[in-house]
Each structure stands twice: as structure tokens, then as C-alpha cells.
Design a protein around this motif. Structure first.
Motif, PDB file in Angstrom:
ATOM      1  N   CYS A   9      33.767  35.415  43.966  1.00 32.34           N
ATOM      2  CA  CYS A   9      34.069  36.838  44.124  1.00 32.34           C
ATOM      3  C   CYS A   9      32.841  37.529  44.716  1.00 32.34           C
ATOM      4  N   HIS A  10      32.947  38.823  44.990  1.00 32.67           N
ATOM      5  CA  HIS A  10      31.812  39.495  45.627  1.00 32.67           C
ATOM      6  C   HIS A  10      30.611  39.625  44.707  1.00 32.67           C
ATOM      7  N   CYS A  11      30.841  39.917  43.413  1.00 31.88           N
ATOM      8  CA  CYS A  11      29.708  40.152  42.509  1.00 31.88           C
ATOM      9  C   CYS A  11      29.113  38.860  41.969  1.00 31.88           C
ATOM     10  N   ALA A  13      30.372  36.936  39.580  1.00 31.06           N
ATOM     11  CA  ALA A  13      30.749  36.613  38.195  1.00 31.06           C
ATOM     12  C   ALA A  13      31.666  35.393  38.139  1.00 31.06           C
ATOM     13  N   CYS A  87      38.740  39.024  40.123  1.00 29.76           N
ATOM     14  CA  CYS A  87      37.579  39.282  39.283  1.00 29.76           C
ATOM     15  C   CYS A  87      37.684  40.680  38.680  1.00 29.76           C
ATOM     16  N   LYS A  89      35.376  42.374  37.354  1.00 31.57           N
ATOM     17  CA  LYS A  89      34.172  43.184  37.561  1.00 31.57           C
ATOM     18  C   LYS A  89      34.122  43.791  38.955  1.00 31.57           C
ATOM     19  N   CYS A  90      34.537  43.045  39.963  1.00 36.13           N
ATOM     20  CA  CYS A  90      34.412  43.553  41.338  1.00 36.13           C
ATOM     21  C   CYS A  90      35.734  43.625  42.075  1.00 36.13           C
TER      22      CYS A  90
HETATM   23 ZN   LIG Z   1      33.206  39.723  40.773  1.00 33.83          ZN
END
Ligand SMILES: [Zn+2]
Length: 165
Positions: A9-11, A13, A87, A89-90
Motif C-alpha cells: 500500500c502507499h503508507c 503498513a 489498507c 491507514k492509507c
Molecule cells: Zn497503507
């Protein structure tokens, strides 16, 4: 040997790897679910891998979205069996899994970090559901379908001699 794909994912996590015989990102889906959840340009691209090779780090951050799909007139709504993993988170869309096809996993090409091969031609699908401002870029040899294409991702790769054994 199938190719090993790494994704994230981008972040960061969630990180994952999987094996794929079918890594060409040739299938552009213009349905509203793909557009809204993973396709800012009007479509999303799924590739396909072998489900039991999926290895995940950061599973705690994963969430699943199951879309409600209705008839064109808005009736007969059903929750899709397709589990769109993202994800929490992001919000990166990561892959789609359906218990109806337990041996397959469909990562979004956008989540893959391994360089993917450029497909010789593309398939544009679900054009019936494309939104008005999206103008598909159709190259010579590309196929267009109002709904599902004739060939599966496996069949397309075999037809073009691109199945990775
Ligand atoms: Zn993420």
C-alpha cells in the motif's frame, strides 16, 4: 517458474508477495466500483495470481469492502462475494479475492511494486458502466466489451503466448 510479484500500500503498513503466471496489466475495467475504489483515471487494472502463494505482512491494517451490486434499474441488490482488500491507514486498494474462485487472487496492478510487463494490446471491459467524462484510449488491436470480455485472464495470456510457466 511463475514470477514473484511484490506489492504494498502507499503508507507501507501492508506488504505482500504472490506468484503469478499472468502478470500483464492488460485488462482495464471501467465499472463504477473499480472507478470509485481504485481507478481515478476512470478504470482499474487487475492482474491475477495464485491465491495460496499470497504472503502478507501487516495483515492487521487490512480491511475488506464488499460492494452491493444492483440491477441497472436499481432493484435486486446483492452484496458481492468479491472481497476488495484495502489498507485501513492509507486506503490503497490492494487485491480482490472471491471465495467463489478460491485458487485465484486478483491484485490491482497499481499496488504492485515489481515492474510489470507492458501488454501488447489491451482489453477494455464494462464500458457500459463507464462514466461520461472518461474517454478510453483505444490502440490498434485493443478489444472493447460492454460487459465481461470473452477471454479469462489465463486464456488471454495463453492466447498471446504470454503465460508464464
Ligand atoms: Zn497503507
Amino acid at each position: 517458474m511463475p514470477i514473484t510479484l511484490e506489492g504494498s500500500c502507499h503508507c507501507g503498513a501492508v506488504r505482500f508477495t504472490l506468484e503469478s503466471h499472468t502478470p500483464h496489466p492488460y485488462q482495464l475495467c471501467y465499472c463504477s466500483i473499480c472507478r470509485k475504489t481504485a481507478g481515478g483515471g476512470g478504470f482499474a487494472i487487475n492482474i491475477m495470481g495464485v491465491a495460496n502463494t499470497l504472503s502478507i505482512r501487516g495483515r492487521k491494517a487490512l480491511r475488506i469492502y464488499r460492494a452491493v451490486i444492483c440491477d441497472d434499474d436499481g432493484g435486486n441488490c446483492e452484496t458481492s462475494t468479491g472481497e476488495r482488500n484495502f489498507c485501513s491507514k492509507c486506503a490503497s486498494a490492494l487485491w480482490m479475492f472471491s471465495p467463489e474462485w478460491p485458487e485465484l487472487i486478483h491484485p490491482f496492478a497499481s499496488a504492485i511494486d515489481t515492474p510489470l510487463p507492458t501488454p501488447p494490446v489491451r482489453t477494455h471491459l464494462m464500458l457500459k458502466y463507464k462514466t461520461s467524462w472518461v474517454e478510453p484510449v483505444i490502440h490498434k488491436g485493443d478489444l472493447q466489451f460492454q460487459e465481461y470480455p470473452e477471454r479469462s485472464i489465463e486464456s488471454w495470456h495463453r492466447h498471446h503466448g504470454l503465460w508464464v510457466t
